[in-house]
Scaffold this active site. Structure first.
Site, short mmCIF file in Angstrom:
data_model
loop_
_atom_site.label_atom_id
_atom_site.label_comp_id
_atom_site.label_asym_id
_atom_site.label_seq_id
_atom_site.Cartn_x
_atom_site.Cartn_y
_atom_site.Cartn_z
N HIS A 1 0.81 -1.21 0.00
CA HIS A 1 0.00 0.00 0.00
C HIS A 1 0.85 1.26 0.00
O HIS A 1 0.37 2.33 -0.37
CB HIS A 1 -0.92 0.01 1.22
CG HIS A 1 -1.80 1.21 1.29
ND1 HIS A 1 -2.79 1.46 0.37
CD2 HIS A 1 -1.82 2.27 2.13
CE1 HIS A 1 -3.39 2.60 0.65
NE2 HIS A 1 -2.82 3.11 1.72
N CYS A 2 2.12 1.17 0.40
CA CYS A 2 2.91 2.38 0.64
C CYS A 2 3.73 2.85 -0.56
O CYS A 2 3.53 3.94 -1.07
CB CYS A 2 3.83 2.17 1.84
SG CYS A 2 2.94 1.98 3.41
N ILE A 3 4.70 2.02 -0.97
CA ILE A 3 5.72 2.51 -1.91
C ILE A 3 5.15 2.87 -3.28
O ILE A 3 5.57 3.86 -3.88
CB ILE A 3 6.87 1.49 -2.04
CG1 ILE A 3 7.41 1.17 -0.65
CG2 ILE A 3 7.99 2.06 -2.89
CD1 ILE A 3 8.50 0.12 -0.66
N ILE B 1 2.34 4.15 -3.89
CA ILE B 1 1.31 5.18 -3.77
C ILE B 1 1.82 6.46 -3.13
O ILE B 1 1.66 7.57 -3.64
CB ILE B 1 0.11 4.63 -2.97
CG1 ILE B 1 -0.59 3.54 -3.77
CG2 ILE B 1 -0.86 5.74 -2.59
CD1 ILE B 1 -1.67 2.81 -3.01
N ASP B 2 2.47 6.32 -1.98
CA ASP B 2 2.78 7.49 -1.15
C ASP B 2 3.62 8.56 -1.84
O ASP B 2 3.37 9.76 -1.62
CB ASP B 2 3.47 7.03 0.14
CG ASP B 2 2.58 6.13 0.99
OD1 ASP B 2 1.37 6.10 0.70
OD2 ASP B 2 3.10 5.48 1.91
#
Length: 439
Positions: free
Chosen positions: A269-271, A273-274
């Protein structure tokens, strides 16, 4: 009793909103540390499993759910009116991207409006969801103020970014240092005091904007470095040099180098998207973010490179185009040894294979069937193949997308077809490499 005292003696009831990979471990950890905790989620299916003490998160044991529920330390509900009973509310909801790569704060906004309907004076509200700098003050605070309460006076606001790493047994929620910040000194003191009662180490930073930027920076650092090694892989591939051997050699340097590894794309979910939360916010300041955008381009292109390599191998070894090929995809989760499907690059590979007309199957010891996903609805419910049922001659190629430890890689070689390995799984296990192509 004051909120500070209630936090110190762990009588303050915590409300954790969003019982996913971040929220459920946080709720369990806080309850184990003695806080009474109520978890909130809009998904009734999660409630059904929790009621049966059946954890859907690898980091949370069934036995812990049962023990904490029996002790009255942890419960869960879809009834958000019970937020009125909570003295501290922790927001752990998703912050995805839109299809135009713009921040989608709909879950944060919806949650804030729900809190505003039920918040009581003296409550502490902390956002944990990863987002761009300024969200806590510019988005969350005004919505909560619609309750008629004044931030910093009638309620307190903070930000503490999640740092979960699914599948990492060494660093669970309690052991990961926690960045904290408050909107004002009093709020900062309360946030620091609260998390000091939950985790082993708290690191306070000056403002919520700083804390938001810390989390974004951590993930941009990883995205850019992964893009770098992905690009190096393409360059060294043309030179006949194995990038995995290069990285292993460079990693022996005890200073000035940190190993990152290539792959078929970015997942989790992080890399993926963020970093784009910051590129979007940076436009407001006319600030270019060329490194971030270039890294995104490189990482997004990696699944296409893998399919190109697969196409070359199938054509060379079997004399087939992908439209007539039978491909076994190994690993469908985004990361080894977990069932997490968020932004899995394996799904993009599956989509590209389907678009090319290939016949596909997959094995994954952690994902028995593909769950509903926003971008890949056509694959919902597709079951994994039983590895014991695989026979030589069934496939024209094997494509390793995720290197789960529970996979029998020697058995994959026994299928008698070429293997395209995006994770260096075969070489790391010392298996014969004659029919293995690294991609």
């Amino acid at each position: 009793m004051s909120l500070k005292r209630a936090i110190s003696n762990r009588t303050a009831r915590l409300g954790v909103i969003g019982l996913g990979y971040v929220g459920l471990p946080l709720a369990v950890t806080a309850a184990q540390r003695g806080f009474p905790v109520t978890g909130f989620d809009i998904d009734p299916a999660k409630m059904t499993r929790l009621d049966a003490h059946d954890s859907y998160i690898g980091a949370v044991r069934d036995a812990d759910l049962k023990t904490l529920a029996a002790a009255g330390k942890l419960d869960w509900t879809t009834d958000f009116s019970r937020l009125a009973d909570c003295q501290a509310i922790l927001i752990c909801v998703p912050t995805p991207l839109s299809r135009q790569r713009e921040p989608d704060l709909s879950f944060v906004i919806g949650t804030a409006r729900e809190i505003a309907r039920h918040i009581r004076p003296g409550t502490l509200v902390v956002l944990e969801s990863t987002t761009y700098p300024g969200t806590t003050e510019e988005v969350l605070a005004p919505i909560l103020a619609e309750s008629g309460l004044t931030p910093g006076k009638d309620f307190f606001l903070g930000f503490s970014p999640e740092r979960e790493d699914p599948g990492n047994a060494q660093y669970d929620t309690r052991r990961i240092p926690k960045i904290v910040a408050g909107s004002g000194a009093e709020a900062g003191d309360l946030v620091e005091r609260l998390y000091a009662g939950i985790v082993e180490q708290v690191v306070r930073v000056p403002t919520t904007g700083t804390a938001e930027a810390v989390k974004i920076t951590e993930n941009i650092f990883r995205a850019v470095n992964i893009a770098l090694v992905n690009e190096l892989k393409l360059v060294y591939e043309r030179m006949g040099i194995d990038v995995w051997e290069v990285i292993d050699g460079a990693a022996t340097k005890p200073f000035g180098f940190m190993p990152f590894y290539p792959g078929p794309g970015l997942g989790g979910h992080c890399i993926p998207i963020d970093p784009f939360y910051l590129t979007w916010k940076a436009r407001e300041y006319d600030a270019p973010t060329r490194f971030i955008e270039l890294a995104g381009e490189i990482n997004t292109a990696m699944p296409h490179h893998v399919i190109d390599r697969l196409r070359e191998v199938v054509d060379r070894e079997a004399g087939l185009g992908l439209s007539r090929a039978r491909i076994l995809l190994v690993g469908i989760a985004y990361k080894k040894n977990v069932a997490d499907m968020r932004e899995s690059p394996a799904m993009k590979l599956l989509e590209l294979l389907a678009e090319a007309g290939a016949e596909t199957a997959y094995i994954d010891p952690h994902v028995p069937e593909i769950p509903p996903m926003r971008d890949y609805a056509r694959f919902t419910g597709c079951p994994a193949r039983d590895p014991a049922s695989l026979k030589p001659g069934q496939f024209d190629a094997v494509l390793i997308a995720t290197d789960h430890d529970a996979v029998d890689y020697a058995a994959l070689l026994g299928l008698g077809c070429p293997v395209i390995d995006t994770r260096n799984a075969m070489a790391r296990r010392g298996l014969p490499m004659e029919r293995v192509t690294k991609a």
